[in-house]
Design a protein around this motif. Structure first.
Motif, mmCIF file in Angstrom:
data_model
loop_
_atom_site.group_PDB
_atom_site.id
_atom_site.type_symbol
_atom_site.label_atom_id
_atom_site.label_comp_id
_atom_site.label_asym_id
_atom_site.label_seq_id
_atom_site.Cartn_x
_atom_site.Cartn_y
_atom_site.Cartn_z
ATOM 1 N N ASP A 8 0.836 -1.205 0.000
ATOM 2 C CA ASP A 8 0.000 0.000 0.000
ATOM 3 C C ASP A 8 0.867 1.250 0.000
ATOM 4 O OD1 ASP A 8 -2.203 -1.677 0.155
ATOM 5 O OD2 ASP A 8 -2.806 -1.037 2.165
ATOM 6 N N SER A 9 1.931 1.246 0.801
ATOM 7 C CA SER A 9 2.792 2.442 0.868
ATOM 8 C C SER A 9 3.498 2.681 -0.465
ATOM 9 C CB SER A 9 3.795 2.348 2.024
ATOM 10 O OG SER A 9 4.680 1.275 1.829
ATOM 11 N N HIS A 12 0.931 4.306 -2.685
ATOM 12 C CA HIS A 12 0.824 5.727 -2.331
ATOM 13 C C HIS A 12 1.977 6.514 -2.965
ATOM 14 C CE1 HIS A 12 -2.426 6.531 0.532
ATOM 15 N NE2 HIS A 12 -2.203 5.350 1.079
ATOM 16 N N GLU A 13 3.194 5.977 -2.840
ATOM 17 C CA GLU A 13 4.370 6.647 -3.403
ATOM 18 C C GLU A 13 4.260 6.772 -4.916
ATOM 19 O OE1 GLU A 13 7.631 4.287 -1.994
ATOM 20 O OE2 GLU A 13 7.228 4.813 0.102
ATOM 21 N N GLU A 15 1.488 6.940 -6.736
ATOM 22 C CA GLU A 15 0.486 7.974 -7.041
ATOM 23 C C GLU A 15 1.084 9.364 -6.845
ATOM 24 O OE1 GLU A 15 -2.921 10.018 -8.102
ATOM 25 O OE2 GLU A 15 -2.632 7.868 -8.362
ATOM 26 N N THR A 16 1.841 9.549 -5.778
ATOM 27 C CA THR A 16 2.485 10.847 -5.526
ATOM 28 C C THR A 16 3.461 11.181 -6.652
ATOM 29 O OG1 THR A 16 2.237 10.644 -3.133
ATOM 30 C CG2 THR A 16 3.977 12.122 -3.923
ATOM 31 N N ARG A 72 -7.448 11.111 -1.110
ATOM 32 C CA ARG A 72 -6.842 9.934 -1.742
ATOM 33 C C ARG A 72 -7.229 8.673 -0.993
ATOM 34 N NH1 ARG A 72 -0.430 9.072 -2.399
ATOM 35 N NH2 ARG A 72 -0.675 11.044 -3.493
ATOM 36 N N VAL A 74 -6.258 4.293 -1.460
ATOM 37 C CA VAL A 74 -5.553 3.249 -2.215
ATOM 38 C C VAL A 74 -6.031 1.885 -1.747
ATOM 39 C CG1 VAL A 74 -3.472 4.628 -2.626
ATOM 40 C CG2 VAL A 74 -3.555 3.094 -0.677
ATOM 41 N N THR A 83 -6.043 3.447 -7.198
ATOM 42 C CA THR A 83 -5.992 4.717 -6.474
ATOM 43 C C THR A 83 -7.186 5.564 -6.899
ATOM 44 O OG1 THR A 83 -4.527 5.746 -8.135
ATOM 45 C CG2 THR A 83 -3.476 4.748 -6.207
#
Length: 131
Positions: A8-9, A12-13, A15-16, A72, A74, A83
């Motif tokens: 998941d992290s 997130h990264e 998507e950023t 956001r 995810v 996402t």
């Protein structure tokens, strides 16, 4: 959740990084993050492929001066990343000024190089109060 080493992290990264690449119009980063067979469906229902999307970035027909994330989420389901991001975008699309809130859903596939977008949809969104 960790699927094939992608968590998941890490989603997130990804998507950023994608939002940052959009803002910077970073052609190389966008090319790496988009699957060769990606399809985008826009707010008007039209669909474009990677070649058309990349051409709009290369020609600067689509440029952003601000990308502000309002919300956001995810998920990873059976190894596929999803996402959902509500973004306030400011910039230009061709001759038209852009200042709107769009809600995006992106589908990500794990690859040897990390997450890659295989499908995306952007629709008109409303600002979300997350306070």
């Amino acid at each position: 959740m960790d699927i094939n080493g992608l968590s998941d992290s890490s989603l997130h990264e990804a998507e950023t990084r994608f939002q940052q690449a959009l803002l910077a119009n970073d052609i190389a980063a966008l090319d790496r993050m988009l699957h060769a067979d990606v399809r985008f469906t826009g707010p008007d229902g039209s669909t474009i492929d990677k070649a058309a999307d990349m051409a709009s970035h290369r020609s600067q027909a689509f440029t952003l001066t601000a990308v502000d994330e309002l919300h956001r989420e995810v998920q990873i389901i059976d190894g596929v990343g999803i996402t959902r991001a509500t973004l306030h975008l400011v910039g230009a699309a061709g001759e038209h000024e852009l200042d709107m809130v769009l809600a995006y859903t992106r589908t990500w596939l794990p690859s040897e190089d990390g997450w890659r977008i295989i499908a995306a949809h952007g629709g008109i969104g409303a600002a979300i109060d997350t306070a």
